[in-house]
Design an enzyme around this catalytic site. Structure first.
Site, PDB file in Angstrom:
ATOM      1  N   HIS A 171      -3.283   7.487  -4.309  1.00  0.00           N
ATOM      2  CA  HIS A 171      -4.127   6.565  -4.702  1.00  0.00           C
ATOM      3  C   HIS A 171      -5.481   6.857  -3.732  1.00  0.00           C
ATOM      4  O   HIS A 171      -5.239   6.999  -2.547  1.00  0.00           O
ATOM      5  CB  HIS A 171      -3.764   5.160  -4.511  1.00  0.00           C
ATOM      6  CG  HIS A 171      -3.315   4.512  -3.258  1.00  0.00           C
ATOM      7  ND1 HIS A 171      -4.018   3.967  -2.441  1.00  0.00           N
ATOM      8  CD2 HIS A 171      -1.964   4.554  -2.776  1.00  0.00           C
ATOM      9  CE1 HIS A 171      -3.419   3.492  -1.314  1.00  0.00           C
ATOM     10  NE2 HIS A 171      -2.140   3.803  -1.637  1.00  0.00           N
ATOM     11  N   ASP A 183      -2.569   5.950   4.494  1.00  0.00           N
ATOM     12  CA  ASP A 183      -2.440   4.973   3.005  1.00  0.00           C
ATOM     13  C   ASP A 183      -3.776   4.863   2.336  1.00  0.00           C
ATOM     14  O   ASP A 183      -4.697   3.961   2.265  1.00  0.00           O
ATOM     15  CB  ASP A 183      -1.961   3.805   3.478  1.00  0.00           C
ATOM     16  CG  ASP A 183      -1.749   2.639   2.458  1.00  0.00           C
ATOM     17  OD1 ASP A 183      -1.124   3.090   1.397  1.00  0.00           O
ATOM     18  OD2 ASP A 183      -1.809   1.373   2.568  1.00  0.00           O
ATOM     19  N   GLU A 217      -4.263   0.964  -6.446  1.00  0.00           N
ATOM     20  CA  GLU A 217      -2.869   0.661  -5.980  1.00  0.00           C
ATOM     21  C   GLU A 217      -2.894  -0.729  -5.132  1.00  0.00           C
ATOM     22  O   GLU A 217      -2.001  -1.559  -5.007  1.00  0.00           O
ATOM     23  CB  GLU A 217      -2.348   2.018  -5.374  1.00  0.00           C
ATOM     24  CG  GLU A 217      -1.181   1.900  -5.053  1.00  0.00           C
ATOM     25  CD  GLU A 217      -0.789   1.185  -3.600  1.00  0.00           C
ATOM     26  OE1 GLU A 217       0.686   0.994  -3.267  1.00  0.00           O
ATOM     27  OE2 GLU A 217      -1.383   1.160  -2.877  1.00  0.00           O
ATOM     28  N   GLU A 218      -3.860  -0.632  -4.032  1.00  0.00           N
ATOM     29  CA  GLU A 218      -3.715  -1.710  -2.923  1.00  0.00           C
ATOM     30  C   GLU A 218      -3.694  -3.366  -3.612  1.00  0.00           C
ATOM     31  O   GLU A 218      -3.134  -4.067  -2.953  1.00  0.00           O
ATOM     32  CB  GLU A 218      -4.786  -1.610  -2.029  1.00  0.00           C
ATOM     33  CG  GLU A 218      -4.757  -0.113  -1.227  1.00  0.00           C
ATOM     34  CD  GLU A 218      -3.516  -0.147  -0.238  1.00  0.00           C
ATOM     35  OE1 GLU A 218      -2.719  -1.149  -0.320  1.00  0.00           O
ATOM     36  OE2 GLU A 218      -3.454   0.858   0.401  1.00  0.00           O
ATOM     37  N   GLU A 243       2.744   8.310  -0.686  1.00  0.00           N
ATOM     38  CA  GLU A 243       2.176   6.876  -0.220  1.00  0.00           C
ATOM     39  C   GLU A 243       2.401   7.035   1.472  1.00  0.00           C
ATOM     40  O   GLU A 243       2.637   7.619   2.215  1.00  0.00           O
ATOM     41  CB  GLU A 243       3.174   6.254  -0.822  1.00  0.00           C
ATOM     42  CG  GLU A 243       2.711   4.469  -0.801  1.00  0.00           C
ATOM     43  CD  GLU A 243       1.301   4.367  -0.854  1.00  0.00           C
ATOM     44  OE1 GLU A 243       0.746   4.268  -0.286  1.00  0.00           O
ATOM     45  OE2 GLU A 243       1.183   3.639  -2.136  1.00  0.00           O
ATOM     46  N   HIS A 316      -2.831  -0.666   7.262  1.00  0.00           N
ATOM     47  CA  HIS A 316      -3.603  -1.729   6.871  1.00  0.00           C
ATOM     48  C   HIS A 316      -4.751  -2.429   8.043  1.00  0.00           C
ATOM     49  O   HIS A 316      -5.175  -3.310   7.728  1.00  0.00           O
ATOM     50  CB  HIS A 316      -3.007  -2.927   6.134  1.00  0.00           C
ATOM     51  CG  HIS A 316      -2.625  -2.650   4.778  1.00  0.00           C
ATOM     52  ND1 HIS A 316      -2.208  -3.275   3.844  1.00  0.00           N
ATOM     53  CD2 HIS A 316      -2.489  -1.335   4.043  1.00  0.00           C
ATOM     54  CE1 HIS A 316      -1.797  -2.513   2.916  1.00  0.00           C
ATOM     55  NE2 HIS A 316      -2.001  -1.535   2.879  1.00  0.00           N
TER      56      HIS A 316
END
Length: 967
Positions: A171, A183, A217-218, A243, A316
């Site tokens: 993604h 990510d 995706e997130e 991922e 994140h």
């Protein structure tokens, strides 16, 4: 009877120095490589392999991660356009057709799909959630040389012919607070390189290959779900999902569907992972999810999930950037992706084809559940779960039988000294017996196991109470504390027991106990394999196999002993028979005398040879004033025999006949197997869980896990630890004291291992009142909030009942919508409601300024809802069984207007008027934090929080503006 001779300098003898040195060296020789494999990423090659360009990959990663690019951001649109451009550049850079002819291949057809048409409404796995999402996915289809040349996807009813293809997914959206390097930037650049690789002569795929760059995706795996609405989604039967749940290091195989689809991963040059991580997902220990669950669970594909997993503290956050990863990490994922994908696309079998399914999912067949793990990051083992089950059942039956048969043979040979207190001489009438002390040492193991384990569990509770987050930054301080306490206590208890009741059977009895304990563990593991399909207990099988062989060797050792009756005959000489009730002058037994022990015993524990000055009565039991007390029939003690030069300490005299080197073989059969299979799991679990406490997970669980794993890792020492010298245990005692103090008082966070706090700003657009908040570990979250300039003099309120305690204050007003677009906050979003006069139904139209994400939140669930122009798919039910309380709306267009029809139930127990009412909030989200001053409250948090704090997003939006409604 001839006595075997043994040199006191035997380097393999079962004496303190050989035992201490050999066991320590073996442990270090295995632990150090395990740590290196776990923490050091294999270096990328100095020159790029054929079909790949690592320099391009690194440059692409830097471009991709030069800003936050969540779905609901303008930067996301820029990334989308850049990806299309890069894909076309890679396709156009493919060699001419003539170069393919030289390797007997045809240049593959390549089709790029920029999906700006698909949409889907679906419900979440959590009750009460509905989602409408519009696609901006990009798909690159490389036609396999075995496939038909038709463009079947252009036919509304067309379907692919032949064997299924392969999907590789990554993604390209990030979270609003992270740059998305791992990510999922590394996954994206890996997919770009796969385009280059499979369009290189010699690498053209046999099966069709679809490379999916999914967006969204997130925010709830939206991109993978809406991919299902594109025709090309019918082609793949297998998949590889790339991922990131960390920020660097090695990419691990998180999980896979079955053994057959996992085998291509064996081609990876540096495989890494264990099936235990898949069991962790199934057991709910890992709460976050990846697109894997959509492809496997909703679409019916079979595949693998490869992801970065640590450190979670950077996940994140703004440290998920190119600076905090490396080209080596890129190569680790890319090399695994190339090897796995090549294995899948070159498969010529029909094992990934199945019968058509009535539920609409892909007919990819099914495979046996697998067991898989890496060996020192260099080899990968895959076999079927039913194979492990069969081997486990076989070993559970055969191992006890072998020991039973061996025991019977020993008994018939009159050499079964185990569990024998005494023996009678040959031709004895039974009135005379010789003490063998064969039971000594049998009851030690429960104390050896329970006391160290209980103390480490107690330490887990202690640290959880006083400093629960210390493992967040100091995991090896915690491990050192647990290991040092466990090993020291095991040594201390064993030495006390050996001092009080010396026994040559300490080793065999401890191994027998270990055999019984691990047999029970293997029974439990086998039941779980058969009943639940959990393969994570595979290490128990290997540990038990080693323990069984070591125990069997201990039983076979007994054949070296003389027959009990023969030994008793030699010892029970008629001339030395004592009277029934008499006393005679004697000396203290060697087992009871400690003073002067060093005079008769060498440093290695062997007894000095007897001389003409040695007491003839040495070894006799004495009472007061050196008089020996004898009562009843005389029981000769094997200690009454003159001291043997090769006897260790004060153990039974017959033990000189036992081989002195066999312990080395037994140790090598137990400890290396445990370290090889349990060691990587301990490191994997530590890395995966040590920083999850900040997310609301139980801190106690990880400390208990460390305590349990400490026991598993060092339990192979128990049969041998009583021979240890004092040097290592006393050193470990000092380590324990230091690490205990450190773990109780040290600050748990650091700039390299930051505490993650979660930000959101909620605005009431009707009144203009806003509250900024941080969520996370308390009391740290309150202290951080109190340190902000804007909170000075404010009353910060904290809700401690949430999974993550949330502290709120009156924040600096956001500027997510320019005044020229909307002069008043309430104009940031608009809505219109049309209600049915006769039924509990209504139509709501919602739009927001400078956003493409809004949602409806109802005070009570609605029975059903529909979104205008949306697609619906029976594979994705769009209404939860208990109704829907929240409807999330996503659009590819900025300022889009959604039209939603809802129906709710009338309340028959109350008035009809109230039953026809529906209330709630219309909420729009703003997630673009790239420009300073747009969300000043977030800017302030980033600027003023301590260096040991990282900031992440709490929800899909950084700012949520809402207006109330009532129908």
């Amino acid at each position: 009877m001839a006595r075997p001779s043994l040199s006191r300098s035997n380097p393999l003898g079962f004496t303190p120095w050989p035992v201490t040195v050999i066991t320590a060296v073996v442990y270090l020789a295995l632990v150090v490589p395990l740590l290196v494999v776990h923490h050091v990423v294999p270096s990328a090659p100095s020159s790029s392999p054929k079909g790949l360009n690592l320099t391009e990959a690194w440059t692409d990663l830097q471009v991709l991660t030069n800003g936050f690019h969540p779905y609901n951001s303008h930067r996301n649109d820029e990334v989308h356009e850049w990806l299309l451009k890069r894909i076309l550049e890679l396709i156009n850079s493919a060699p001419p057709a003539s170069e393919y002819e030289s390797v007997d291949e045809a240049k593959p057809d390549i089709v790029v799909f920029d999906d700006t048409q698909s949409n889907l409404t679906f419900s979440g796995r959590a009750s009460g959630l509905g989602v409408y999402f519009e696609s901006t996915n990009i798909m690159v289809y490389i036609r396999g040389w075995e496939e038909d040349k038709e463009r079947w996807w252009e036919d509304p009813h067309g379907r692919p012919a032949g064997k299924g293809g392969v999907l590789v997914n990554a993604h390209y959206d990030s979270v609003s607070t992270g740059y998305g390097a791992t990510d999922d930037g590394v996954g994206v650049v890996s997919c770009l390189q796969l385009i280059k690789y499979f369009t290189t002569p010699g690498h053209v795929p046999r099966r069709g290959l679809v490379l999916l760059f999914n967006n969204g995706e997130e925010d709830f795996l939206n991109g993978a779900r809406v991919y299902s609405q594109h025709p090309i989604s019918q082609l793949p039967h297998t998949f590889l999902n790339l991922e990131g749940a960390g920020a660097g290091g090695r990419a691990t195989l998180f999980r896979s569907s079955d053994a057959e689809v996992t085998k291509p991963y064996m081609r990876a040059p540096h495989p890494f992972g264990s099936v235990l991580s898949a069991n962790g997902f199934e057991a709910g220990l890992i709460s976050s999810q990846t697109d894997y669950v959509v492809f496997e669970g909703d679409l019916g594909l079979r595949g693998l999930d490869v992801a970065f997993m640590e450190p979670r503290a950077r996940y994140h956050t703004d440290e998920d950037d190119a600076r905090h990863t490396s080209l080596d990490s890129v190569w680790h994922m890319l090399s695994a992706a190339v090897a796995t994908t090549e294995g899948l696309v070159s498969d010529a079998s029909g094992r990934f084809e199945g019968l058509p399914r009535e539920d609409g999912r892909i007919a990819s067949g099914s495979g046996p559940r697998g067991v898989w793990f890496d060996l020192f990051g260099s080899a990968f083992v895959v076999f079927e779960l039913h194979t492990l089950f069969a081997l486990s059942v076989t070993l559970l039956v055969v191992a006890p039988l072998v020991l039973l048969v061996t025991s019977i043979a020993l008994n018939r040979a009159d050499k079964m000294y185990l569990f024998r207190a005494s023996a009678s001489p040959e031709d004895s009438d039974g009135s005379e017996a010789v003490l063998l002390h064969g039971v000594r040492g049998f009851f030690r193991f429960p104390f050896l196991l329970v006391i160290p384990t209980a103390v480490t569990v107690g330490l887990a509770y202690l640290v959880t109470k006083f400093n629960p987050y210390i493992i967040h930054s100091s995991e090896y301080a915690v491990w050192s504390m647990m290991i040092s306490a466990w090993v020291f206590l095991a040594w201390f208890v064993s030495r006390v027991a050996d001092f009080a009741r010396p026994s040559a059977f300490h080793r065999v009895y401890t191994l027998t106990w270990l055999f019984l304990v691990e047999w029970v563990l293997l029974v439990i593991s086998t039941v779980y394999e058969n009943k639940y399909g959990l393969a994570g207990g595979y290490f128990v099988f290997f540990a038990f196999a080693g323990t069984f062989l070591a125990t069997w060797i201990s039983y076979l050792e007994l054949f070296a002993l003389p027959r009990k009756s023969e030994y008793a005959t030699q010892l029970a000489l008629p001339s030395r028979r004592a009277s029934s009730h008499g006393s005679r002058l004697g000396t203290a037994s060697g087992e009871d005398v400690e003073d002067g022990e060093d005079e008769d015993e060498d440093d290695d524990g062997t007894t000095a040879e007897a001389t003409e000055t040695t007491s003839l009565l040495r070894g006799q039991r004495t009472t007061f004033a050196n008089y020996v007390r004898v009562t009843g029939d005389y029981l000769r003690d094997d200690g009454d025999e003159p001291r043997q030069p090769n006897l260790y300490g004060h153990e039974q005299a017959w033990s000189i006949h036992l081989p002195k080197w066999v312990w080395v073989l037994q140790f090598l059969l137990t400890a290396p197997l445990v370290l090889t299979f349990v060691g990587p799991l301990a490191l994997l679990l530590t890395s995966a869980l040590r920083q999850t406490g900040q997310d609301g997970s139980s801190s106690l669980f990880i400390y208990i896990a460390v305590a349990a794993l400490t026991t598993l890792l060092f339990i192979p020492l128990l049969p041998f630890i009583h021979r240890y010298t004092h040097h290592i245990p006393l050193f470990l005692l000092c380590v324990f004291a230091g690490t205990l103090i450190y773990n109780l008082v040290a600050f748990p966070f650091s700039p390299a291992n930051r505490l993650k706090l979660f930000f959101i700003q909620e605005v009431d657009l009707d009144t203009g009142v806003n509250h900024a908040s941080l969520s996370g570990a308390y009391p740290f979250v309150h202290d951080v909030a109190s340190s902000l300039p804007s909170t000075a003099g404010q009353n910060i309120t904290c809700d401690l009942d949430l999974l993550r305690p949330k502290c709120s204050w009156h924040g600096i007003p956001p500027q997510v919508v320019q005044p020229a677009e909307a002069s008043k906050m309430k104009d940031w979003l608009s809505y219109n409601i049309t209600r049915s006069d006769a039924e509990p139904k209504a139509q709501l139209s919602i739009s927001g300024r400078n956003t493409r994400a809004c949602k409806l939140v109802f005070d009570r669930p609605v029975l059903s809802f529909t979104v205008a122009d949306s697609a619906y798919d029976p594979r994705f039910p769009h209404v939860s069984p208990d109704g829907t309380k929240e409807i999330r709306l996503w659009s590819r267009e900025w300022g889009h207007t959604w039209t939603v029809d809802v129906e709710w139930a009338a309340d028959t127990e109350e008035t009809d008027e109230k039953g026809l009412r529906l209330s709630g909030r219309v909420v729009c989200l703003w997630s673009d934090g790239n420009t300073a001053g747009v969300i000043p409250a977030l800017d302030e948090v980033r600027r003023y929080v301590p260096v040991w704090v990282g900031v992440s997003k709490l929800s899909d939006g950084l700012v949520e503006g809402s207006r109330r409604f009532e129908i």
